[in-house]
Design a protein around this motif. Structure first.
Motif, PDB file in Angstrom:
ATOM      1  N   MET A   1       1.059  -6.382   6.784  1.00  0.00           N
ATOM      2  CA  MET A   1       0.627  -4.983   6.784  1.00  0.00           C
ATOM      3  C   MET A   1       1.810  -4.041   6.966  1.00  0.00           C
ATOM      4  SD  MET A   1      -1.702  -2.912   9.493  1.00  0.00           S
ATOM      5  CE  MET A   1      -0.223  -2.702  10.480  1.00  0.00           C
ATOM      6  N   ASN A   2       2.711  -4.362   7.881  1.00  0.00           N
ATOM      7  CA  ASN A   2       3.886  -3.522   8.110  1.00  0.00           C
ATOM      8  C   ASN A   2       4.790  -3.490   6.875  1.00  0.00           C
ATOM      9  OD1 ASN A   2       3.183  -2.806  10.731  1.00  0.00           O
ATOM     10  ND2 ASN A   2       4.172  -4.593  11.626  1.00  0.00           N
ATOM     11  N   LYS A   3       4.911  -4.631   6.225  1.00  0.00           N
ATOM     12  CA  LYS A   3       5.717  -4.702   4.997  1.00  0.00           C
ATOM     13  C   LYS A   3       5.108  -3.832   3.900  1.00  0.00           C
ATOM     14  CE  LYS A   3       7.467  -8.085   1.607  1.00  0.00           C
ATOM     15  NZ  LYS A   3       6.655  -7.649   0.440  1.00  0.00           N
ATOM     16  N   VAL A   4       3.797  -3.952   3.725  1.00  0.00           N
ATOM     17  CA  VAL A   4       3.098  -3.163   2.703  1.00  0.00           C
ATOM     18  C   VAL A   4       3.176  -1.671   3.027  1.00  0.00           C
ATOM     19  CG1 VAL A   4       0.814  -2.675   1.743  1.00  0.00           C
ATOM     20  CG2 VAL A   4       1.567  -5.037   2.034  1.00  0.00           C
ATOM     21  N   LYS A   5       2.997  -1.330   4.288  1.00  0.00           N
ATOM     22  CA  LYS A   5       3.081   0.076   4.697  1.00  0.00           C
ATOM     23  C   LYS A   5       4.462   0.651   4.394  1.00  0.00           C
ATOM     24  CE  LYS A   5       2.421   3.021   8.792  1.00  0.00           C
ATOM     25  NZ  LYS A   5       3.777   3.580   8.895  1.00  0.00           N
ATOM     26  N   SER A   6       5.497  -0.118   4.679  1.00  0.00           N
ATOM     27  CA  SER A   6       6.861   0.342   4.438  1.00  0.00           C
ATOM     28  C   SER A   6       7.136   0.551   2.957  1.00  0.00           C
ATOM     29  CB  SER A   6       7.847  -0.676   5.014  1.00  0.00           C
ATOM     30  OG  SER A   6       9.176  -0.339   4.686  1.00  0.00           O
ATOM     31  N   GLU A   7       6.571  -0.316   2.104  1.00  0.00           N
ATOM     32  CA  GLU A   7       6.873  -0.265   0.673  1.00  0.00           C
ATOM     33  C   GLU A   7       6.030   0.769  -0.075  1.00  0.00           C
ATOM     34  OE1 GLU A   7       6.405  -4.182  -0.861  1.00  0.00           O
ATOM     35  OE2 GLU A   7       8.220  -4.976   0.112  1.00  0.00           O
ATOM     36  N   PHE A   8       4.759   0.958   0.337  1.00  0.00           N
ATOM     37  CA  PHE A   8       3.842   1.740  -0.491  1.00  0.00           C
ATOM     38  C   PHE A   8       3.342   3.040   0.145  1.00  0.00           C
ATOM     39  CE2 PHE A   8       3.102  -2.751  -1.772  1.00  0.00           C
ATOM     40  CZ  PHE A   8       3.607  -2.657  -3.071  1.00  0.00           C
TER      41      PHE A   8
ATOM     42  N   ASN B   1       4.745   5.891   1.074  1.00  0.00           N
ATOM     43  CA  ASN B   1       5.205   7.148   0.463  1.00  0.00           C
ATOM     44  C   ASN B   1       4.539   7.398  -0.887  1.00  0.00           C
ATOM     45  OD1 ASN B   1       6.914   7.693   2.598  1.00  0.00           O
ATOM     46  ND2 ASN B   1       8.686   6.729   1.653  1.00  0.00           N
ATOM     47  N   MET B   2       4.360   6.347  -1.685  1.00  0.00           N
ATOM     48  CA  MET B   2       3.724   6.519  -3.001  1.00  0.00           C
ATOM     49  C   MET B   2       2.241   6.834  -2.859  1.00  0.00           C
ATOM     50  SD  MET B   2       5.476   3.648  -5.489  1.00  0.00           S
ATOM     51  CE  MET B   2       5.079   2.256  -4.421  1.00  0.00           C
ATOM     52  N   LEU B   3       1.564   6.160  -1.958  1.00  0.00           N
ATOM     53  CA  LEU B   3       0.126   6.351  -1.804  1.00  0.00           C
ATOM     54  C   LEU B   3      -0.226   7.753  -1.319  1.00  0.00           C
ATOM     55  CD1 LEU B   3      -1.003   2.982  -0.176  1.00  0.00           C
ATOM     56  CD2 LEU B   3      -1.725   3.852  -2.399  1.00  0.00           C
ATOM     57  N   PHE B   4       0.572   8.255  -0.384  1.00  0.00           N
ATOM     58  CA  PHE B   4       0.225   9.522   0.275  1.00  0.00           C
ATOM     59  C   PHE B   4       1.133  10.675  -0.150  1.00  0.00           C
ATOM     60  CE2 PHE B   4      -1.045   6.099   3.230  1.00  0.00           C
ATOM     61  CZ  PHE B   4      -2.421   6.326   3.218  1.00  0.00           C
ATOM     62  N   ALA B   5       1.716  10.559  -1.335  1.00  0.00           N
ATOM     63  CA  ALA B   5       2.613  11.614  -1.821  1.00  0.00           C
ATOM     64  C   ALA B   5       1.892  12.946  -1.970  1.00  0.00           C
ATOM     65  CB  ALA B   5       3.243  11.196  -3.153  1.00  0.00           C
TER      66      ALA B   5
ATOM     67  N   HIS C   1      -0.118   8.732  12.058  1.00  0.00           N
ATOM     68  CA  HIS C   1      -1.040   7.770  12.678  1.00  0.00           C
ATOM     69  C   HIS C   1      -2.267   7.530  11.816  1.00  0.00           C
ATOM     70  CE1 HIS C   1      -4.340  10.418  14.126  1.00  0.00           C
ATOM     71  NE2 HIS C   1      -3.403  11.344  14.139  1.00  0.00           N
ATOM     72  N   LEU C   2      -2.662   8.530  10.978  1.00  0.00           N
ATOM     73  CA  LEU C   2      -3.790   8.336  10.078  1.00  0.00           C
ATOM     74  C   LEU C   2      -3.419   7.396   8.932  1.00  0.00           C
ATOM     75  CD1 LEU C   2      -5.179  11.986   9.928  1.00  0.00           C
ATOM     76  CD2 LEU C   2      -6.063  10.040  11.236  1.00  0.00           C
ATOM     77  N   LYS C   3      -2.181   7.475   8.489  1.00  0.00           N
ATOM     78  CA  LYS C   3      -1.702   6.527   7.479  1.00  0.00           C
ATOM     79  C   LYS C   3      -1.755   5.108   8.035  1.00  0.00           C
ATOM     80  CE  LYS C   3       1.546   9.862   5.452  1.00  0.00           C
ATOM     81  NZ  LYS C   3       2.978  10.126   5.116  1.00  0.00           N
ATOM     82  N   THR C   4      -1.309   4.959   9.281  1.00  0.00           N
ATOM     83  CA  THR C   4      -1.326   3.637   9.913  1.00  0.00           C
ATOM     84  C   THR C   4      -2.757   3.119  10.035  1.00  0.00           C
ATOM     85  OG1 THR C   4       0.674   4.198  11.173  1.00  0.00           O
ATOM     86  CG2 THR C   4      -0.641   2.352  11.970  1.00  0.00           C
ATOM     87  N   ASP C   5      -3.702   3.995  10.383  1.00  0.00           N
ATOM     88  CA  ASP C   5      -5.114   3.590  10.482  1.00  0.00           C
ATOM     89  C   ASP C   5      -5.623   3.066   9.150  1.00  0.00           C
ATOM     90  OD1 ASP C   5      -5.161   4.294  13.116  1.00  0.00           O
ATOM     91  OD2 ASP C   5      -6.128   6.244  12.807  1.00  0.00           O
ATOM     92  N   PHE C   6      -5.190   3.699   8.056  1.00  0.00           N
ATOM     93  CA  PHE C   6      -5.626   3.251   6.734  1.00  0.00           C
ATOM     94  C   PHE C   6      -5.161   1.822   6.460  1.00  0.00           C
ATOM     95  CE2 PHE C   6      -4.339   2.641   2.276  1.00  0.00           C
ATOM     96  CZ  PHE C   6      -5.580   2.696   1.655  1.00  0.00           C
ATOM     97  N   PHE C   7      -3.910   1.530   6.801  1.00  0.00           N
ATOM     98  CA  PHE C   7      -3.381   0.186   6.530  1.00  0.00           C
ATOM     99  C   PHE C   7      -4.030  -0.860   7.431  1.00  0.00           C
ATOM    100  CE2 PHE C   7       0.026   2.671   4.549  1.00  0.00           C
ATOM    101  CZ  PHE C   7       0.154   1.982   3.355  1.00  0.00           C
TER     102      PHE C   7
ATOM    103  N   PHE D   1      -4.704  -2.717  -5.531  1.00  0.00           N
ATOM    104  CA  PHE D   1      -5.705  -2.928  -4.479  1.00  0.00           C
ATOM    105  C   PHE D   1      -5.710  -1.757  -3.493  1.00  0.00           C
ATOM    106  CE2 PHE D   1      -6.208  -4.557  -0.076  1.00  0.00           C
ATOM    107  CZ  PHE D   1      -7.574  -4.819  -0.099  1.00  0.00           C
ATOM    108  N   LEU D   2      -4.534  -1.303  -3.095  1.00  0.00           N
ATOM    109  CA  LEU D   2      -4.442  -0.174  -2.156  1.00  0.00           C
ATOM    110  C   LEU D   2      -5.011   1.099  -2.765  1.00  0.00           C
ATOM    111  CD1 LEU D   2      -0.838  -0.814  -0.759  1.00  0.00           C
ATOM    112  CD2 LEU D   2      -2.997  -1.227   0.429  1.00  0.00           C
ATOM    113  N   LEU D   3      -4.730   1.322  -4.052  1.00  0.00           N
ATOM    114  CA  LEU D   3      -5.279   2.513  -4.723  1.00  0.00           C
ATOM    115  C   LEU D   3      -6.798   2.451  -4.777  1.00  0.00           C
ATOM    116  CD1 LEU D   3      -2.797   2.983  -7.720  1.00  0.00           C
ATOM    117  CD2 LEU D   3      -3.037   4.457  -5.720  1.00  0.00           C
ATOM    118  N   GLN D   4      -7.341   1.265  -5.086  1.00  0.00           N
ATOM    119  CA  GLN D   4      -8.793   1.113  -5.135  1.00  0.00           C
ATOM    120  C   GLN D   4      -9.419   1.413  -3.779  1.00  0.00           C
ATOM    121  OE1 GLN D   4      -9.436  -2.872  -6.519  1.00  0.00           O
ATOM    122  NE2 GLN D   4      -8.676  -2.443  -8.595  1.00  0.00           N
TER     123      GLN D   4
END
Length: 240
Positions: A173-180, A182-186, A193-199, A223-226
């Motif tokens: 989860m931490n790896k995915v959060k670090s990589e995606f 910025n793109m997801l929540f641009a 903390h709300l971004k973290t809750d989503f992951f 999958f994350l976009l869906q």
């Protein structure tokens, strides 16, 4: 006796010593000085950055009552030295020329060793609790792994398996959060903390674990976009 020192730089604080009379002074910032002197006295001009000079007071000097002294820079030249090996820029060649020695490993001493991915602390505890076969059947002998059986009965093995699974989930989860992230929540202005809750929410989906093991960035991003847009649609329907 008045005088002036002429040098390339740093004219101040140059030592002017009357060795004969044992009198001493230093130059000012312009190189000027005054020192007691009489006939045949020897004057030493000394400084760490200049070549020292000895001047004997003559009758002519006494009549002039003034000394002009030109100092030469002291230059310390060292012979060319080579420290260590000469590097060529060719990495393989430089490594071959190096005196460095590699660390001794288990192959060097003839014992078996583990060459896989280093285990985490929780994985090591699970391995220690559940390693080996429960029963070992040999001719005229049946071995029982009491340690493994007791860990299963007490629930320790199950607890450790859950801890290892959770650790893998959080790591992914931490790896995915670090990589995606910025793109997801641009296009969203939301708190971190709300971004973290989503992951954390996404990590609870059974498909998340499958995608982590597949290590496919494209499928993970889809999958994350869906999950993100599906949640938005659900929220809109609830409001309606």
């Amino acid at each position: 006796m008045k005088g002036k020192v002429i040098a390339s730089s740093d004219l101040g604080s140059i030592h002017i010593l009357n060795i004969t009379a044992q009198e001493f002074t230093v130059t000012n910032d312009k190189g000027d000085f005054v020192v007691p002197a009489k006939l045949n006295d020897t004057i030493l001009i000394s400084s760490i950055q200049y070549i020292p000079q000895n001047i004997v007071i003559t009758e002519t000097t006494l009549k002039l009552q003034y000394l002009t002294i030109n100092l030469e820079d002291r230059v310390n030249e060292l012979d060319e030295v080579v420290v260590g090996k000469i590097l060529t820029g060719d990495l393989l060649l430089d490594i071959g020329n190096s005196d460095a020695k590699r660390d001794i490993n288990f192959y060097d001493v003839g014992i078996p060793g583990y060459v896989g991915k280093p285990k985490t602390q929780k994985e090591r505890k699970l391995y220690e609790a559940d390693a080996g076969k429960t029963f070992v059947i040999l001719p005229l002998f049946v071995g029982i792994n009491i340690h493994k059986i007791l860990n299963k009965i007490s629930g320790r093995t199950k607890k450790l398996k859950s801890a290892v699974k959770l650790e893998e989930q959080v790591t992914c989860m931490n790896k995915v959060k670090s990589e995606f992230s910025n793109m997801l929540f641009a296009d969203y202005e939301i708190e971190e903390h709300l971004k973290t809750d989503f992951f954390y929410y996404v990590a609870e989906d059974p498909k998340f674990e499958i995608l982590c093991k597949a290590d496919n960035d494209f499928e993970m991003y889809e999958f994350l976009l869906q999950k993100l847009y599906m949640d938005e649609t659900e929220n809109i329907e609830l409001k309606d």
